[in-house]
Write a protein that holds these residues in place. Structure first.
Motif, mmCIF file in Angstrom:
data_model
loop_
_atom_site.group_PDB
_atom_site.id
_atom_site.type_symbol
_atom_site.label_atom_id
_atom_site.label_comp_id
_atom_site.label_asym_id
_atom_site.label_seq_id
_atom_site.Cartn_x
_atom_site.Cartn_y
_atom_site.Cartn_z
ATOM 1 N N MET A 77 1.028 -0.950 0.366
ATOM 2 C CA MET A 77 0.466 -0.026 0.031
ATOM 3 C C MET A 77 0.596 0.914 0.220
ATOM 4 O O MET A 77 0.570 2.394 -0.290
ATOM 5 C CB MET A 77 -1.250 -0.414 1.216
ATOM 6 N N ALA A 78 1.959 1.277 0.882
ATOM 7 C CA ALA A 78 3.080 2.268 1.002
ATOM 8 C C ALA A 78 3.599 2.722 -0.495
ATOM 9 O O ALA A 78 3.645 3.694 -1.103
ATOM 10 C CB ALA A 78 3.805 2.288 2.037
ATOM 11 N N SER A 101 4.121 5.498 -6.000
ATOM 12 C CA SER A 101 4.078 5.649 -7.307
ATOM 13 C C SER A 101 3.148 6.682 -7.314
ATOM 14 O O SER A 101 3.750 7.286 -8.409
ATOM 15 C CB SER A 101 3.976 3.829 -7.703
ATOM 16 N N VAL A 102 2.179 6.479 -7.413
ATOM 17 C CA VAL A 102 1.297 7.307 -7.282
ATOM 18 C C VAL A 102 1.449 9.186 -7.188
ATOM 19 O O VAL A 102 1.112 9.850 -8.322
ATOM 20 C CB VAL A 102 -0.335 7.539 -6.964
ATOM 21 N N THR A 103 1.819 9.318 -6.261
ATOM 22 C CA THR A 103 2.466 10.299 -5.922
ATOM 23 C C THR A 103 3.739 10.714 -6.841
ATOM 24 O O THR A 103 3.758 12.039 -6.981
ATOM 25 C CB THR A 103 2.811 11.227 -4.589
ATOM 26 N N THR A 104 3.976 9.810 -7.086
ATOM 27 C CA THR A 104 5.385 10.770 -7.948
ATOM 28 C C THR A 104 5.352 10.672 -9.102
ATOM 29 O O THR A 104 6.121 11.781 -9.921
ATOM 30 C CB THR A 104 6.977 9.405 -7.869
#
Length: 159
Positions: free
Chosen positions: A139-140, A145-148
């Motif tokens: 999950m982390a 990955s999404v924020t990057t």
């Protein structure tokens, strides 16, 4: 007494002894024998190069016969290909495959595979029957990955 050993006497081991000196002394060379020996030597010197040339030519002939048979098989293949090109169905198939010709009303989907062979998926190892626990928090990693991806700069500015 002479020092020659008669041929009938044997040594203690059972093999007859031959006096070579007596045997060589019995050979007499006549003029005819010398001439014949000279002719034999002359014939050998004359025929050896001729035999060598004959063997070389036989090898060349065998090589040329192999080349002719290979050429004949190529000619046969080309004639078979020429016969295929007289068939209208074969011509249509080749035009569709090589030149991407289509009949009216057909829709063609062309997939361009631009991946190099090294980037294609390789054979994977078989799937294990055992259940394993992951060592990281998925999950982390997903949130990271999404924020990057959201904060990344675009490489090409929008027009």
């Amino acid at each position: 007494m002479s020092d020659r050993v008669p041929p009938s006497r044997t040594s203690g081991q059972g093999d007859p002894r031959v006096d070579v000196r007596a045997w060589l002394g019995g050979i007499r060379f006549s003029g005819f024998m010398v001439i014949m020996l000279g002719l034999v030597v002359l014939a050998v010197f004359t025929l050896v190069p001729t035999v060598g040339t004959y063997v070389d030519q036989r090898q060349q002939i065998a090589g040329l016969q192999d080349a002719v048979s290979l050429s004949r098989s190529e000619v046969d293949d080309l004639e078979a290909q020429r016969e295929r090109w007289t068939d209208p169905a074969y011509i249509t198939t080749q035009a569709r495959e090589r030149l991407y010709y289509v009949k009216p009303g057909e829709v063609v989907y062309l997939v361009d595979d631009d991946l190099p062979p090294s980037a294609l998926p390789q054979d994977e190892a078989p799937v294990s029957e055992d259940v394993e626990q992951t060592r990281t928090d998925w999950m982390a990693q997903l949130v990271r990955s999404v924020t990057t991806a959201g904060l990344a700069q675009t490489a090409v500015p929008a027009p």
